[in-house]
Design a protein around this motif. Structure first.
Motif, PDB file in Angstrom:
ATOM      1  N   LEU A  91     -36.543  21.524  39.320  1.00  0.00           N
ATOM      2  CA  LEU A  91     -36.998  20.987  40.700  1.00  0.00           C
ATOM      3  C   LEU A  91     -38.613  20.904  40.459  1.00  0.00           C
ATOM      4  O   LEU A  91     -39.266  19.963  40.496  1.00  0.00           O
ATOM      5  CB  LEU A  91     -36.743  21.805  41.771  1.00  0.00           C
ATOM      6  CG  LEU A  91     -37.541  21.687  42.942  1.00  0.00           C
ATOM      7  CD1 LEU A  91     -37.485  20.482  43.702  1.00  0.00           C
ATOM      8  CD2 LEU A  91     -37.067  22.849  43.933  1.00  0.00           C
ATOM      9  N   ALA A  95     -40.717  17.446  40.165  1.00  0.00           N
ATOM     10  CA  ALA A  95     -41.592  16.878  41.149  1.00  0.00           C
ATOM     11  C   ALA A  95     -42.998  16.891  40.690  1.00  0.00           C
ATOM     12  O   ALA A  95     -43.866  16.121  40.978  1.00  0.00           O
ATOM     13  CB  ALA A  95     -41.499  18.244  42.099  1.00  0.00           C
ATOM     14  N   SER A 179     -37.216  11.772  43.125  1.00  0.00           N
ATOM     15  CA  SER A 179     -35.705  11.931  43.698  1.00  0.00           C
ATOM     16  C   SER A 179     -34.998  12.837  42.836  1.00  0.00           C
ATOM     17  O   SER A 179     -34.012  13.450  43.320  1.00  0.00           O
ATOM     18  CB  SER A 179     -35.098  10.369  43.471  1.00  0.00           C
ATOM     19  OG  SER A 179     -35.769   9.475  44.538  1.00  0.00           O
ATOM     20  N   LEU A 182     -35.191  16.236  43.972  1.00  0.00           N
ATOM     21  CA  LEU A 182     -34.562  16.530  45.184  1.00  0.00           C
ATOM     22  C   LEU A 182     -32.963  16.606  44.909  1.00  0.00           C
ATOM     23  O   LEU A 182     -32.362  17.497  45.749  1.00  0.00           O
ATOM     24  CB  LEU A 182     -34.534  15.286  46.357  1.00  0.00           C
ATOM     25  CG  LEU A 182     -36.034  15.133  46.965  1.00  0.00           C
ATOM     26  CD1 LEU A 182     -35.942  13.794  47.487  1.00  0.00           C
ATOM     27  CD2 LEU A 182     -36.286  16.210  47.679  1.00  0.00           C
ATOM     28  N   ALA A 185     -32.894  20.169  43.699  1.00  0.00           N
ATOM     29  CA  ALA A 185     -33.054  21.121  45.149  1.00  0.00           C
ATOM     30  C   ALA A 185     -31.780  21.188  45.605  1.00  0.00           C
ATOM     31  O   ALA A 185     -31.366  22.518  46.069  1.00  0.00           O
ATOM     32  CB  ALA A 185     -34.233  20.618  46.142  1.00  0.00           C
ATOM     33  N   CYS A 186     -31.006  20.250  45.869  1.00  0.00           N
ATOM     34  CA  CYS A 186     -29.783  20.465  46.106  1.00  0.00           C
ATOM     35  C   CYS A 186     -28.692  21.261  45.127  1.00  0.00           C
ATOM     36  O   CYS A 186     -27.697  22.058  45.800  1.00  0.00           O
ATOM     37  CB  CYS A 186     -28.752  18.919  46.185  1.00  0.00           C
ATOM     38  SG  CYS A 186     -29.898  18.111  47.791  1.00  0.00           S
TER      39      CYS A 186
END
Length: 425
Positions: A91, A95, A179, A182, A185-186
């Motif tokens: 992540l 990012a 994206s 993210l 992150a999930c």
């Protein structure tokens, strides 16, 4: 209850469902992010293929070199926490790269620094995946658990590869990487939701070197294990050169270019999906023997490319390669989880991954000169021959031919699986 419905009840178990979600999302990010990275780096002012190769190498080298340490970490600390940390590293890395591409400030050292993080994330997460199965699934469902994880991973891989190009075109590589962050992150959220599981056997008090020695003992004392890893060292050397260099060269020169190569890769991906469905059902008495025989299918698309076969036949070869390798992977992971003590499983998996992948970059480096001096088609035939030879050499091992799986056990009580109680609380 039918056997397949019995296997699918794993998805109703909270811990396994969380692991399934984490693994599937992680594979989606893994398939999606590199495409966005490639287009993002190549779009930078002054960047070229050499720039991209430096960034990719900054990811690949720590991934391979970090696998052994990752196995020690995954056997020492709670594997749920190790997996969560790895997803957070991914992540952060994606990012960071996405933000740099969006702002236009993307110096090569900073890109490489974040790329190193992604390599370390992979080195941490990979050994966890073998070790965590016995913590979230009963022994009689190990093979089903591995197959279900592979189904999710393959669907995610196809989705990521298909969608990445479109997303990059629509919103740009920077936002595409945001994206991807993210998605990781999930994946981290799902990894955390696996919940408390027993700590592995080592919780400190011994050095990493001592624990590596213990892992090496578990690895080297099983002939079937180190023989197949040695086989894969040769197989991956040939496969990397054929798959990343020689195959695309022949596809471009003789089959019409990227569309033909994409069709071959699609055939492989469909084969992988079918392979894991088959792996859900088969229970061979000699899983390593069957698995090693199936690895010979890896040679098929490269053999067909080398002899100048029509594209549909090569696509079928790719399909059979994907099918064979995914059935092998499920049988291999399941056998390791049955035969290796849980407290050493992640270290053994790290030796497996390191030994299998260590010569892959050599294959890539040799492929270019081989294409020049032998011709790309002739070099592909050499790669196919090496793959088949590696399987035949592995079959010389008596343990590879004779290791037997236990009889399938029908669980007496249905419901959520409870792993062994942590003796230290």
């Amino acid at each position: 209850m039918s056997p397949i419905r019995d296997d699918l009840t794993l998805l109703r178990d909270r811990r396994f469902a969380a692991l399934f979600g984490a693994r599937t999302l992680s594979m989606l990010g893994l398939a999606f992010a590199p495409v966005a990275l490639a287009f993002g780096v190549l779009a930078l002012p002054g960047a070229d293929a050499g720039t991209l190769s430096v960034v990719v190498a900054a990811e690949a080298i720590p991934h391979v070199l970090g696998l052994l340490l990752g196995g020690v970490v995954a056997d020492r600390y709670p594997r749920r926490l190790v997996m969560f940390t790895g997803e957070c590293l991914s992540l952060t890395a994606w990012a960071g790269i996405g933000t740099m591409l969006l702002t236009g400030w993307a110096p090569l050292p900073a890109l490489c620094g974040f790329a190193v993080l992604t390599g370390l994330a992979g080195a941490v997460v990979w050994p966890v995946l073998s070790g965590i199965i016995p913590e979230v699934a009963p022994r009689e469902h190990f093979q089903a658990a591995n197959a279900l994880l592979a189904v999710g991973a393959n669907v995610a891989r196809i989705t990521g590869l298909v969608s990445a190009g479109a997303v990059v075109v629509l919103v740009g590589p920077g936002w595409a990487l945001i994206s991807a962050a993210l998605v990781y992150a999930c994946a981290a959220v799902f990894a955390w939701r696996i919940g408390a599981t027993p700590r592995p056997g080592h919780q400190g008090g011994t050095s990493a070197v001592a624990e590596l020695r213990e892992g090496w003992h578990e690895f080297s004392s099983r002939q079937w294990l180190w023989v197949v890893v040695a086989q894969f060292a040769l197989l991956v050397l040939a496969w990397q050169g054929a798959h990343t260099v020689l195959g695309p060269v022949v596809a471009k020169a003789e089959l019409g270019g990227a569309a033909a190569w994409s069709a071959i890769l699609t055939g492989e991906a469909v084969g992988m999906l079918i392979g894991v469905v088959i792996a859900l059902r088969i229970r061979p008495r000699r899983p390593i023997l069957v698995g090693v025989l199936l690895t010979a299918t890896t040679a098929l698309p490269y053999l067909l490319l080398g002899v100048g076969a029509p594209l549909p036949w090569i696509v079928i070869g790719g399909f059979l390669m994907g099918l064979g390798m995914d059935v092998f992977n499920v049988l291999w992971q399941t056998t390791m989880q049955r035969e290796v003590p849980p407290e050493a499983l992640s270290r053994v998996a790290s030796y497996d991954a390191f030994g299998s992948m260590v010569f892959g970059p050599v294959g890539v480096l040799l492929a270019g000169p081989a294409a020049v001096y032998l011709g790309a088609r002739q070099a592909l035939l050499v790669c196919a021959g090496l793959i088949v030879a590696s399987a035949l050499l592995a079959l010389l091992s008596r343990e590879v031919r004779t290791l037997r799986a236990p009889d399938r056990v029908t669980p007496v009580v249905e419901g959520e699986y409870s792993p062994p109680v942590d003796p230290v609380g």
